[in-house]
Design a protein around this motif. Structure first.
Motif, mmCIF file in Angstrom:
data_model
loop_
_atom_site.group_PDB
_atom_site.id
_atom_site.type_symbol
_atom_site.label_atom_id
_atom_site.label_comp_id
_atom_site.label_asym_id
_atom_site.label_seq_id
_atom_site.Cartn_x
_atom_site.Cartn_y
_atom_site.Cartn_z
ATOM 1 N N MET A 1 -20.950 -41.398 26.767
ATOM 2 C CA MET A 1 -19.746 -40.817 26.647
ATOM 3 C C MET A 1 -20.201 -39.487 26.076
ATOM 4 S SD MET A 1 -17.519 -42.448 27.718
ATOM 5 C CE MET A 1 -16.908 -43.700 27.805
ATOM 6 N N SER A 2 -19.247 -38.247 26.161
ATOM 7 C CA SER A 2 -19.482 -37.313 26.361
ATOM 8 C C SER A 2 -18.913 -36.200 25.773
ATOM 9 C CB SER A 2 -20.862 -36.604 27.031
ATOM 10 O OG SER A 2 -19.288 -36.540 28.320
ATOM 11 N N VAL A 3 -19.075 -34.964 25.579
ATOM 12 C CA VAL A 3 -18.092 -33.887 24.653
ATOM 13 C C VAL A 3 -18.387 -33.027 26.027
ATOM 14 C CG1 VAL A 3 -17.538 -31.997 23.599
ATOM 15 C CG2 VAL A 3 -18.116 -34.284 22.376
ATOM 16 N N ASN A 4 -17.257 -32.391 26.663
ATOM 17 C CA ASN A 4 -17.582 -31.302 27.462
ATOM 18 C C ASN A 4 -16.606 -30.331 27.543
ATOM 19 O OD1 ASN A 4 -17.321 -30.039 30.280
ATOM 20 N ND2 ASN A 4 -19.029 -31.360 30.362
ATOM 21 N N LEU A 5 -17.385 -28.972 28.236
ATOM 22 C CA LEU A 5 -17.150 -27.622 27.781
ATOM 23 C C LEU A 5 -16.791 -26.961 29.247
ATOM 24 C CD1 LEU A 5 -18.122 -25.815 24.103
ATOM 25 C CD2 LEU A 5 -15.284 -26.758 24.924
ATOM 26 N N SER A 6 -15.663 -26.517 29.591
ATOM 27 C CA SER A 6 -15.769 -26.477 30.810
ATOM 28 C C SER A 6 -14.991 -25.462 30.718
ATOM 29 C CB SER A 6 -15.158 -27.690 32.910
ATOM 30 O OG SER A 6 -14.065 -27.611 32.285
ATOM 31 N N GLN A 7 -15.303 -24.206 31.575
ATOM 32 C CA GLN A 7 -14.691 -22.706 32.688
ATOM 33 C C GLN A 7 -13.912 -22.292 30.776
ATOM 34 O OE1 GLN A 7 -15.086 -21.521 34.795
ATOM 35 N NE2 GLN A 7 -15.601 -23.397 35.765
ATOM 36 N N VAL A 8 -14.567 -22.170 29.587
ATOM 37 C CA VAL A 8 -13.940 -21.906 28.135
ATOM 38 C C VAL A 8 -14.029 -20.671 27.565
ATOM 39 C CG1 VAL A 8 -14.253 -22.366 25.194
ATOM 40 C CG2 VAL A 8 -13.745 -24.328 26.770
ATOM 41 N N ILE A 9 -12.575 -19.835 27.676
ATOM 42 C CA ILE A 9 -12.884 -18.854 26.501
ATOM 43 C C ILE A 9 -12.470 -18.451 25.709
ATOM 44 C CG2 ILE A 9 -12.391 -16.187 27.287
ATOM 45 C CD1 ILE A 9 -12.829 -15.989 30.270
ATOM 46 N N PHE A 10 -13.115 -17.996 25.121
ATOM 47 C CA PHE A 10 -12.267 -18.087 23.134
ATOM 48 C C PHE A 10 -12.290 -16.715 23.105
ATOM 49 C CE2 PHE A 10 -12.603 -18.028 19.056
ATOM 50 C CZ PHE A 10 -11.541 -18.591 18.089
ATOM 51 N N SER A 11 -11.223 -16.320 21.923
ATOM 52 C CA SER A 11 -11.240 -14.955 20.959
ATOM 53 C C SER A 11 -10.573 -14.509 19.869
ATOM 54 C CB SER A 11 -10.637 -13.676 22.489
ATOM 55 O OG SER A 11 -10.565 -12.841 21.730
ATOM 56 N N TYR A 12 -11.199 -14.449 18.643
ATOM 57 C CA TYR A 12 -10.695 -14.161 17.711
ATOM 58 C C TYR A 12 -9.352 -13.646 17.954
ATOM 59 C CZ TYR A 12 -14.448 -16.795 15.764
ATOM 60 O OH TYR A 12 -15.413 -18.128 15.265
ATOM 61 N N ASP A 13 -9.409 -12.648 18.617
ATOM 62 C CA ASP A 13 -8.016 -11.879 18.397
ATOM 63 C C ASP A 13 -7.096 -11.870 19.120
ATOM 64 O OD1 ASP A 13 -6.670 -9.440 17.555
ATOM 65 O OD2 ASP A 13 -8.273 -7.691 18.803
ATOM 66 N N THR A 14 -6.432 -12.750 18.775
ATOM 67 C CA THR A 14 -5.214 -13.170 19.987
ATOM 68 C C THR A 14 -3.944 -12.321 19.853
ATOM 69 O OG1 THR A 14 -4.030 -13.606 18.252
ATOM 70 C CG2 THR A 14 -5.669 -15.569 19.469
ATOM 71 N N SER A 15 -4.507 -10.391 19.770
ATOM 72 C CA SER A 15 -3.077 -9.610 20.226
ATOM 73 C C SER A 15 -3.587 -9.500 21.741
ATOM 74 C CB SER A 15 -3.934 -8.064 19.388
ATOM 75 O OG SER A 15 -4.795 -8.034 20.140
ATOM 76 N N ARG A 16 -2.152 -9.061 21.827
ATOM 77 C CA ARG A 16 -2.014 -8.713 23.362
ATOM 78 C C ARG A 16 -3.041 -7.865 24.372
ATOM 79 N NH1 ARG A 16 2.298 -7.475 27.777
ATOM 80 N NH2 ARG A 16 2.028 -5.377 27.566
ATOM 81 N N LYS A 17 -3.237 -6.638 23.337
ATOM 82 C CA LYS A 17 -4.484 -5.773 24.174
ATOM 83 C C LYS A 17 -4.999 -6.361 24.094
ATOM 84 C CE LYS A 17 -6.758 -1.943 21.638
ATOM 85 N NZ LYS A 17 -5.966 -1.081 20.679
ATOM 86 N N ALA A 18 -5.907 -7.547 23.018
ATOM 87 C CA ALA A 18 -6.865 -7.797 23.244
ATOM 88 C C ALA A 18 -6.961 -8.849 24.422
ATOM 89 C CB ALA A 18 -7.469 -8.893 22.826
ATOM 90 N N ARG A 19 -5.807 -9.836 25.027
ATOM 91 C CA ARG A 19 -5.640 -10.351 26.145
ATOM 92 C C ARG A 19 -5.801 -9.625 27.264
ATOM 93 N NH1 ARG A 19 -1.177 -12.832 24.081
ATOM 94 N NH2 ARG A 19 0.056 -12.221 25.744
ATOM 95 N N LEU A 20 -5.195 -8.467 27.273
ATOM 96 C CA LEU A 20 -5.219 -8.114 28.239
ATOM 97 C C LEU A 20 -6.499 -7.262 28.407
ATOM 98 C CD1 LEU A 20 -2.453 -6.074 28.173
ATOM 99 C CD2 LEU A 20 -2.838 -8.646 29.117
ATOM 100 N N SER A 21 -7.298 -6.728 27.998
ATOM 101 C CA SER A 21 -8.363 -5.683 27.865
ATOM 102 C C SER A 21 -9.362 -7.194 28.551
ATOM 103 C CB SER A 21 -9.742 -5.479 26.495
ATOM 104 O OG SER A 21 -9.779 -6.188 26.067
ATOM 105 N N GLY A 22 -9.489 -8.509 28.419
ATOM 106 C CA GLY A 22 -9.842 -9.862 28.624
ATOM 107 C C GLY A 22 -11.447 -9.985 27.988
#
Ligand SMILES: Nc1ncnc2c1ncn2[C@@H]1O[C@H](COP(=O)(O)OP(=O)(O)OP(=O)(O)O)[C@@H](O)[C@H]1O
Ligand SMILES: [Mg+2]
Lengths: 322, 287
Positions: free
Chosen positions: B1-22
């Motif tokens: 068995m395993s732990v799997n991360l796929s297509q993950v994107i993480f940001s500490y900054d959850t503001s709209r601006k950060a989200r839009l700027s990618g």
């Protein structure tokens, strides 16, 4: 990079930012006192316009001010509404006639249920949603009388109470705008520096304020660090299986202990290290020190002092003479 | 068995601006960590996202995009997190700061109790015995030395019997003897108990000596995920990720360049490096 910045300071380049912190503190203080003298809505409106000019000229995004206002908006709206409804002084201005019917009651309850369901879906603007719900429920009782009547009732608005509530509202808005102006345009460290310099003469009376301002500035410096630490410990305990936000009272207490004890240990350790480091660099509490940043009054500071003094004098005249 | 991360994107900054700027702090296309017999090093420059990556593995942080799959089951909002936290045991950097009970035994059994395991005290003592600190069990943890505290904290995680043990720079601040001891202990856990070990480290000696697989991070991107020894053969990668070479490898590469020797410089222990050099120096005339 640090996301948790204590205080509201917003970096911009406006005349308010460049003003001497002492000048800002004193002028703000004078104007705030002045605002409490005024009991006339028209003068307050003028002062409010002045506050708006300050806000605009600070070059800080308006949204920052709105955020501070939002924090007390609920309180403000409720005091306003209660004052208007239950404080019956002055002449009658207008009477609203309502009729409560079984149908309206049911519709009102339905609206309330809708409000709570909506809360699950849309988490933003709850206050606005609530006000809309209330407005909906009451306008139904005004305009849509249908079904068996339970009881008719009326609410009368009086002119003096309306004006009094208006005065409170505008006063608080002015105070919030001005204090936000101070905190948004002045770094916390500058505020403590200003206080330090302002109270320095007290040393002659054997009241040493420099120790207090040093304490304040150290506290300000460490709050963001400690908040970061708190989040780190939160995660560390979560990976040991603590489920914050779950469990009964006893569990909650244990969770708090697992957070607070390490917090205390870290804070204590940091404080002890800092004290040693300061001592190693020959900081002796209460002794004279030179300042890295010398505060020096410029022409604009004097102008602001004079202007605020005049304003305060004017407000006192309005209150007691006119 | 395993732990799997796929297509993950993480940001500490959850503001709209950060989200839009990618902007993102970590991006993982696909990462699979088996829950037995792995010994993985996570390396990368300071601030490259190593700690962030480990926090994503047990759902301490929730990515904005992508999914975490644990034992073939996707983790969603409704998934119970406790079993995941138990499976992936995370030892933070400076874990001694999470200690709060008044005796070592109580603190070590804190995890097993939270995870509702049977006989938490027995599990705690077992874990302390494997770390060789069983005699400290009645001591007040705040009176211990730094190294002892570190071991107590690691025992606290180990006592909950994780399948994957993740350690964030566990040897920082330890003297070289304790460091060696801790690493040997991890090797023992890996080889004898078949626990998967994931180790964040800045020490390339550790990578080549103990780890079998290496994950290289740079500015939130995984540049390399593969054999920990092959890693250093990619000169561009090593430079790109600001990694050091192990000392021995550095010397071998320099020697090869300067004297134009016909050797393979990527030997990571003294004996094989020595015979490689010897071979080149006496040109195979060695009997
Ligand atoms: N709680 C947080 N809030 C905001 N940003 C953070 C937080 N924690 C980390 N970061 C940022 O995320 C990025 C990656 O941090 P991370 O701690 O994962 O780095 P790291 O590779 O572990 O570094 P180090 O080797 O110094 O431990 C950094 O730029 C950091 O500033
Ligand atoms: Mg880290």
């Amino acid at each position: 990079m640090n996301s948790v910045v204590f205080g509201q300071y917003y970096h911009a380049n406006s005349w308010l930012h460049r003003l001497d912190p002492r000048c800002k503190l004193v002028s703000m203080f004078m104007l705030m006192i002045g605002v409490f003298f005024i009991r006339r809505l028209d003068v307050l409106a003028l002062l409010f316009a002045l506050a708006i000019i300050l806000v605009i000229s600070s070059k800080v995004p308006i949204i920052k001010y709105l955020k501070s206002i939002k924090m007390i908006a609920t309180l403000l709206i409720f005091t306003f509404v209660f004052q208007v409804l239950f404080n019956k002084t002055g002449n009658e201005l207008y009477t609203f006639n309502f009729t409560l019917t079984y149908f309206n009651l049911a519709a009102g309850i339905l609206l309330l249920v809708l409000f709570f369901v909506l809360g699950r879906l849309v988490k933003k603007l709850r206050l606005l949603q609530f006000l809309a719900t209330l407005a909906g429920a009451f306008s139904l009782q005004m305009f849509w009388v249908y079904g068996d009547v339970i009881t008719p009732y009326s609410i009368t608005i009086h002119d003096a109470s309306l004006i009094n509530s208006g005065i409170i509202l505008v006063r608080v808005l002015i105070l919030v705008c001005m204090s936000s102006c101070l905190t948004l345009c002045t770094k916390p460290t500058d505020i403590t520096l200003g206080l330090d310099k302002m109270f320095a003469p007290l040393k002659k009376l054997h009241l040493d304020t420099s120790i207090f301002t040093m304490m304040i500035s150290i506290a300000l410096r460490f709050i963001p660090t400690l908040i970061n630490e708190a989040f780190r410990i939160l995660r560390a305990q979560a990976s040991r299986g603590v489920e914050f936000s779950q469990g009964g009272l006893i569990k909650k207490i244990r969770q708090m202990v697992s957070l607070l004890v390490p917090m205390f240990v870290i804070a204590y350790k940091k404080a002890a290290d800092l004290a040693l480091a300061m001592e190693a660099r020959s900081y002796i509490p209460g002794h004279d020190r030179t300042s890295l940043y010398l505060l020096k009054y410029k022409a604009r500071d004097y102008i602001v002092y004079v202007f605020s003094l005049l304003l305060l004098a004017g407000m006192i005249v309005v209150r007691f003479v006119l | 068995m395993s732990v799997n991360l796929s297509q993950v994107i993480f940001s500490y900054d959850t503001s709209r601006k950060a989200r839009l700027s990618g902007e993102y702090y970590l991006k993982v296309d696909n990462l699979n960590i088996k829950d037995t017999n792995e010994f993985i090093a996570i390396v990368g420059h300071t601030g490259s996202g190593k700690s962030t990556l480990t926090h994503l593995l047990n759902r301490l942080l929730i990515p904005q995009k992508g999914k975490l799959v644990v034992d073939e089951k996707e983790v969603t909002k409704r998934t119970k997190l406790l079993p995941i936290r138990k499976k992936v045991g995370l030892v933070f950097q400076f874990p001694e700061y999470q200690i709060f009970e008044d005796t070592v035994l109580k603190d070590v059994s804190f995890g097993p109790k939270n995870f509702k395991l049977d006989n938490p005290e027995t599990l705690a003592i077992e874990a302390m015995e494997t770390l060789g600190i069983a005699d400290l069990k009645d001591r007040n943890p705040f009176t211990l030395s730094g190294g002892q505290m570190r071991k107590v904290a690691i025992a606290g995680i180990l006592a909950s019997k994780p399948d994957i043990l993740v350690l964030d720079e566990p040897t920082v601040g330890l003297d070289s003897a304790s460091k060696e001891e801790l690493l040997e202990f991890l090797k023992y856990l890996n080889e004898v108990k078949h626990i998967s070990i994931v180790l964040i480290t800045h020490d390339m000696e550790v990578v080549t000596k103990y780890c079998r697989r290496a994950i290289v991070l740079k500015k939130g991107n995984i540049l390399y995920d593969g054999d920990s020894l092959e890693l250093f053969r990619d000169e561009k990668l090593v430079e790109d990720a600001h990694l050091d070479y192990p000392h021995l490898t550095k010397i071998m590469i320099e020697l090869k360049k300067k004297y134009n020797l016909d050797i393979d410089p990527y030997k990571y222990d003294a004996a094989s490096a020595f015979s490689e050099l010897e071979k080149a120096l006496i040109g195979g005339k060695h009997e």
